[in-house]
Write an enzyme that holds these catalytic residues in place. Structure first.
Site, short mmCIF file in Angstrom:
data_model
loop_
_atom_site.label_atom_id
_atom_site.label_comp_id
_atom_site.label_asym_id
_atom_site.label_seq_id
_atom_site.Cartn_x
_atom_site.Cartn_y
_atom_site.Cartn_z
N SER B 187 29.96 44.54 -0.72
CA SER B 187 30.15 43.77 0.52
C SER B 187 28.88 43.02 0.93
CB SER B 187 30.63 44.67 1.65
OG SER B 187 29.55 45.31 2.26
N ASP B 188 27.71 43.48 0.48
CA ASP B 188 26.50 42.72 0.80
C ASP B 188 26.52 41.35 0.12
OD1 ASP B 188 24.12 44.35 2.25
OD2 ASP B 188 25.51 45.69 1.24
N PHE B 189 27.15 41.28 -1.04
CA PHE B 189 27.27 39.98 -1.71
C PHE B 189 28.28 39.11 -0.97
CE2 PHE B 189 25.27 42.73 -4.68
CZ PHE B 189 24.26 41.93 -5.18
N GLY B 192 26.61 37.92 1.98
CA GLY B 192 25.57 36.95 1.61
C GLY B 192 26.17 35.59 1.30
#
Lengths: 410, 420
Positions: B187-189, B192
């Site tokens: 989910s950080d991608f 981002g």
């Protein structure tokens, strides 16, 4: 094709030709949903991605592929046969006035038809052309076939997901295609900034495998920096190595993700299930202590004992109110009804005038204050905008259009 | 184009063509989602000034993996990979002099990125309205976990908890087992990408109109949009999807999965969607009699008999290396690929090597290390990794001295008084 200046729309000055399949359709959706005029070019009779399930009411109908609906919002649709000379001539006219082309044919396909970047850029030097392929335009694997799973496997994305005693597992939802499409949209818009500054277009080669390989968090880094090969470790989160962080535990009506905190100890104490967790301060903040295998096992046992008496919503809200970042594991129904997503208007209603109804679609990943994301039009029907594009923009007569249709050009 | 051409004359081209040359980013983000967004911009030539806490810096400076497993503020591979090419300064935001310096940096910036909880920036006097007074056309990208409105706006989130809320965790895994979810913070991608896309949309609008804006990015929503057509399957057909292991949730395909190959925990993904691919698959196996059995003659039959089929496929893959399985199948046009592990990707993969994917940078404390490079290639503005990630406070002198014009004495005073 005069510029349509629509107020409060970030990309409304752009004309985009979309020749993507399932690898790239999300890329052009990103751009279309911010206001660009994206024209999806389908082969006569309609694109193959119209055959992708699921279908509305489970009836296999090329106008009712939910996959097609989802990925083609806001786009116009025309049919055009790129493999016949007349079709190529028409395509070149469209490309002359396009700002961006996004395509996902196998490497070399458009070049062979005389429709590659080299053929188009001399007449349209500002053209940005983005190609999305499984492995890239050149190199030893350029002709390899792929699918979402193969792209994920080859990019190092599959090896970290799953239980150690089961095969590696694919993430739900064609994430390999989403990684390729997100990277392609980012690349295209970076090139657009350069064009805003200089007027120059360029060609962009997006590889799904490379997009995936750059989206695996610490996986490659653990090898580069520590010479370790991370293995899948079930529900545990990779970053913290083997440990208590990120386990899932069952609760009364589902599952809870326990990442970020060993637990709501005060609440567990009030429930009479805290055991010895409040007796020793090391249970609160001594990660090394908590990671001792027997301590992990004890903690997990206490967490499960706590969770089995509460439902997931209660635990989620209760924990967050105590600054414990546990979360509920939502299924699609939970997500659809999620109060946060509801409050922010994540679910949007999209009209399907031909069916005299509307459906709820997933909404925006971002809220721009000046140029809001919005869906103004459902995905196109087959050839829906042929007349508009071919007569109004390219000046064909209706008679010419019907001849083109008869000859299989459109 | 006219406005663009004027600006074009002012471009700094001495370092070659970078798409985002001249673009100035002030970056308050931490951990992974925000720094992933600004990584794309730094790789393509934007000046990214990363603001970090005094002494501690970005939280992932103290996150695994460390070089040779030896912790240290400048030793985290996690930090180094995503922050390459950025300038790093330390600043005490609790000191009014720190805020004054931020305001000076804002005055010369195009975009401010931050991923604090909803009220933090406004509390520091750095909310969008306040930034706009300093720089009327500023673009501000806020990338909180839940977004800046709604009942969960104050909730704490991490990658795995956002994945749980999005439905991704529930749907990833085999049907006979509890959900397993992603093995890391995908989910950080997603967050981002949403952040950098939000910025790039806003930049084009600014290039056209001269107007800036504020964008409220919710990392949760950035992930939810990637759940795909299953969302419509629920809203239109009222179907609640369940875990399907390695089967495709919607498309008909068999074989479709990861198959065990020779060696310890080695696998090859094989996916057969069409009749042509099935024929190619049979040829690659040299047409053993079972491939001609009636029950496997149609896609429907293969799906109905998936378990038996998988077993037969695995009998064939089990005695071959994953690489050989891939090559034999690809030769016949079947989408197949090794479930590559880090050494395959980093040391061996000839395709990534051909693309120049791995880029070595020489870091003062860590030596020469490979970094994940630019994943797409451009013909005119290729993007490049110019410098390794900043040491903590490495660019204080450059940013406060050269850019803001502070004297060495002032810098020393601010350092001694714990402003830097």
């Amino acid at each position: 094709m005069g510029e349509v200046v629509e107020k409060n729309s970030a990309l409304s000055d752009l004309i985009v030709l979309d020749l993507t399949d399932e690898k790239g359709a999300y890329c052009t959706k990103i751009i279309a949903d911010m206001g660009a005029d994206v024209i999806k070019i389908e082969k006569p009779g309609g694109d193959d991605t119209r055959d992708l399930p699921p279908f509305a009411n489970d009836v296999e109908d090329r106008e009712k592929s939910l996959s097609f609906w989802h990925y083609n919002t806001n786009k116009r649709g025309i049919t055009l046969n790129l493999e016949v000379p007349k079709g190529q001539e028409i395509y070149k006219k469209l490309a002359e006035k396009a700002d961006i082309i996004v395509e996902s044919y196998p490497p070399g396909y458009l070049d062979k038809l005389g429709l590659g970047y080299q053929d188009l850029s001399p007449v349209n030097p500002g053209l940005i052309m983005t190609s999305i392929t499984p492995f890239g335009q050149t190199g030893p694997y350029r002709d390899y076939k792929s699918s979402d799973m193969v792209g994920c496997a080859m990019g190092g994305f599959m090896t970290t997901h799953g239980y150690p005693d089961q095969p590696p597992v694919i993430l739900y939802g064609d994430q390999g295609f989403h990684m390729a499409s997100n990277n392609a949209a980012i690349a295209t818009l970076i090139a657009l900034y350069f064009r805003d500054m200089t007027g120059d277009g360029q060609f962009i080669d997006v590889s799904m495998q490379a997009a995936v390989a750059a989206s695996v968090e610490v996986y490659n880094l653990v090898y580069i920096y520590q010479n370790d090969v991370m293995k899948r470790q079930g529900t545990r989160h990779a970053t913290f190595g083997p440990g208590e962080m990120g386990n899932l535990i069952p609760c009364k009506d589902g599952f809870i993700c326990t990442f970020g905190s060993p637990g709501p100890y005060d609440w567990m104490e009030a429930d009479g299930v805290a055991g010895k967790l409040l007796e020793d301060p090391r249970w609160v903040d001594d990660i090394e202590f908590i990671r001792e295998p027997e301590n992990q096992a004890y903690l997990r046992e206490r967490q499960i004992e706590f969770a089995k008496f509460h439902d997931k919503e209660e635990i989620f809200i209760g924990c967050q109110n105590m600054h414990v970042p546990w979360a509920k594991v939502n299924n699609f129904e939970d997500m659809f009804n999620d109060p946060q997503l509801r409050d922010r208007g994540f679910c949007v209603e999209v009209e399907h005038p031909e069916l005299e109804t509307s459906f709820i679609y997933p909404g925006a990943p971002y809220k721009h204050t000046e140029t809001p994301w919005k869906i103004t039009r459902r995905a196109p029907l087959i050839g829906e905008h042929n007349e508009e594009v071919y007569t109004k923009r390219l000046g064909f007569s209706k008679e010419e259009l019907s001849q083109l249709a008869q000859k299989g050009v459109i | 184009m006219s406005a663009g051409n004027q600006k074009g004359n002012q471009r700094d081209t001495k370092n070659g063509l970078d798409a985002l040359n001249g673009l100035k980013i002030l970056d308050f983000t931490w951990v992974l989602a925000g720094p992933t967004a600004t990584k794309f911009l730094a790789d393509h030539g934007a000046e990214v000034i990363k603001i970090e806490r005094r002494e501690l810096g970005d939280r992932v400076r103290t996150t695994y993996p460390y070089a040779e497993d030896e912790p240290g503020t400048n030793r985290s591979g996690y930090f180094c990979n995503v922050n390459r090419g950025k300038y790093g300064v330390t600043l005490n935001l609790k000191d009014p002099r720190g805020i004054e310096l931020i305001k000076k940096l804002v005055a010369r910036s195009d975009v401010v990125f931050e991923n604090f909880a909803a009220e933090v920036m406004a509390g520091l006097g750095l909310g969008y309205e306040q930034l706009k007074e300093i720089k009327p056309d500023i673009i501000m990208i806020s990338m909180s976990g839940m977004g800046h409105t709604g009942p969960y706006q104050e909730f704490i989130s991490y990658g795995p908890t956002l994945q749980a809320l999005s439905g991704l965790t529930y749907l990833t895994g085999f049907p006979d087992r509890d959900p397993v979810g992603p093995g890391f913070s995908y989910s950080d991608f997603a967050g981002g990408w949403a952040g950098v896309l939000a910025c790039l949309h806003a930049l084009h609008y600014k290039n056209r109109t001269g107007k800036g804006q504020w964008v409220d990015v919710s990392q949760l929503e950035g992930l939810c949009v990637l759940m795909g057509p299953g969302f419509l399957d629920f809203s239109v057909n009222k179907r609640i999807p369940e875990r399907m292991g390695n089967r495709h949730p919607f498309r008909k395909a068999a074989p479709h999965g990861a198959y065990r190959c020779e060696g310890e925990d080695k696998w090859c993904a094989i996916t057969v969607f069409t009749e042509d691919e099935w024929q190619g698959f049979c040829r690659a196996l040299k047409n053993p009699p079972w491939t001609r059995e009636e029950r496997f003659s149609t896609m429907t039959g293969r799906i109905e008999n998936m378990e038996a089929l998988d077993q037969l496929v695995e009998e064939w893959t089990n005695v071959r290396s994953a690489q050989e399985v891939m090559e034999l199948l690809q030769r016949e046009g079947v989408p197949a690929g090794v479930v590559q592990e880090a050494p395959d990707l980093v040391d061996k993969d000839p395709q990534l090597r051909h693309r120049g994917f791995w880029v070595e940078l020489d870091h003062p404390e860590l030596g020469i290390r490979k970094h994940e490079g630019v994943s797409f290639t451009f013909t005119k503005t290729p993007g490049r990794l110019k410098r390794p990630a900043p040491l903590l406070g490495e660019h204080n002198d450059y940013v406060f001295g050269e850019i803001l014009g502070m004297t060495p004495e002032e810098i020393k005073k601010y350092t001694d008084e714990e402003v830097f």
